[in-house]
Design a protein around this motif. Structure first.
Motif, short mmCIF file in Angstrom:
data_model
loop_
_atom_site.label_atom_id
_atom_site.label_comp_id
_atom_site.label_asym_id
_atom_site.label_seq_id
_atom_site.Cartn_x
_atom_site.Cartn_y
_atom_site.Cartn_z
N ALA A 138 1.29 -1.36 -0.45
CA ALA A 138 0.07 -0.41 0.18
C ALA A 138 1.37 1.18 0.19
O ALA A 138 0.41 2.33 -0.93
CB ALA A 138 -1.26 0.46 1.32
N ILE A 139 1.94 1.28 0.49
CA ILE A 139 3.07 2.01 0.63
C ILE A 139 3.17 2.38 -0.18
O ILE A 139 3.76 3.80 -0.77
CB ILE A 139 4.15 1.99 2.45
N ASN A 140 4.52 1.42 -0.77
CA ASN A 140 4.41 1.22 -2.16
C ASN A 140 4.10 1.85 -3.46
O ASN A 140 4.04 3.16 -4.38
CB ASN A 140 5.20 0.45 -2.89
N THR A 141 2.47 1.49 -3.43
CA THR A 141 1.18 1.78 -4.30
C THR A 141 0.76 3.44 -4.26
O THR A 141 1.03 3.54 -5.58
CB THR A 141 0.51 1.28 -4.12
N TYR A 142 0.54 3.76 -3.21
CA TYR A 142 -0.04 5.18 -2.38
C TYR A 142 1.03 6.10 -2.32
O TYR A 142 0.69 7.76 -2.54
CB TYR A 142 -1.72 4.59 -1.41
N ALA A 143 1.70 5.69 -1.58
CA ALA A 143 2.35 7.26 -0.55
C ALA A 143 3.89 7.25 -1.55
O ALA A 143 3.07 8.86 -1.93
CB ALA A 143 2.60 6.62 0.55
N LEU A 144 4.38 6.43 -2.46
CA LEU A 144 5.55 7.29 -3.02
C LEU A 144 5.21 7.18 -3.54
O LEU A 144 6.08 8.60 -4.44
CB LEU A 144 6.49 5.80 -3.00
#
Length: 228
Positions: free
Chosen positions: A2-8
């Motif tokens: 989720a972090i890799n997909t939405y935050a970064l």
């Protein structure tokens, strides 16, 4: 994921346009790890390097902010260089612009090189296939807390009696609290304690044997118990 997909992507999109200070990626990584720690996705005292390694090689697969910024700036450089010959304005801009090189991030040093936390990784690499050993990390069938606990045990950072003097400096007796025969290490708890041998080890053995048994039944078309 989720972090890799939405935050970064929020960080990746303006990179190359907005200048990053040397400390900003490191501070953002620290803030991310703090959140992971609060929600049980990163066990306290675990090494940070493993966090940024691919899951199939034993890491957690998180993309570092430092690495994300570095990759995006490099991509822009390559693209600009490829069309600068046909664009006079871009060519002049490229020659006049100095891209800031971010310092190397020590958090991303190979975790298997760590003398204490990387011991498990080095041992597995000598005697077995690291990819197959770490396959459980790619399946996604464990809870976040369970996964973090297993990784903490592999890195030998669980608060055993042997580790407590190194961290808290509060204990002199390093012997196992159950059998009192040997130092209380992760390895001793897993396969060397006489007290656990009477119960836990037998239960673990039977669970593994059950998996092997049912697999053999499937392979040879034999009847198998309906319930585990």
């Amino acid at each position: 994921m989720a972090i890799n997909t939405y935050a970064l992507p929020v960080i990746r999109y303006p990179t190359g346009i907005i200048k990053w200070t040397a400390e900003a990626p490191k501070e953002t990584n620290i803030a991310t790890r703090k959140l992971l720690n609060m929600h049980g996705a990163l066990y306290p005292k675990c090494g940070t390097a493993r966090l940024y390694r691919d899951r199939k090689y034993g890491g957690k697969g998180l993309k570092s902010v430092h690495q994300t910024v570095k990759e995006e700036e490099q991509s822009i450089k390559v693209y600009a260089a490829s069309i600068a010959t046909s664009d006079k304005l871009l060519s002049e801009f490229q020659s006049a612009t100095l891209t800031m090189e971010l310092p190397s991030d020590d958090e991303e040093t190979d975790w298997h090189m760590k003398p204490f936390r990387g011991a498990y990784h080095r041992q597995i690499s000598k005697v077995g296939d690291l990819y197959q050993t770490c396959m459980w990390l790619t399946k996604g069938n464990l809870t976040t807390n369970t996964e973090s606990l297993i990784m903490a045990a592999q890195e030998q950072v669980l608060p055993t009696r042997q580790l407590q003097p190194k961290i808290c400096h509060t204990r002199d007796d390093l012997r196992c609290r159950l059998c009192k025969d040997a130092p209380e290490t992760i390895q001793h708890i897993i396969n060397g304690c006489k007290q656990l041998g009477k119960s836990a080890y037998t239960e673990w053995h039977n669970h593994v044997a059950g998996v092997v048994y049912r697999s053999l039944c499937d392979e040879y078309g034999l009847n198998k118990p309906q319930h585990w």
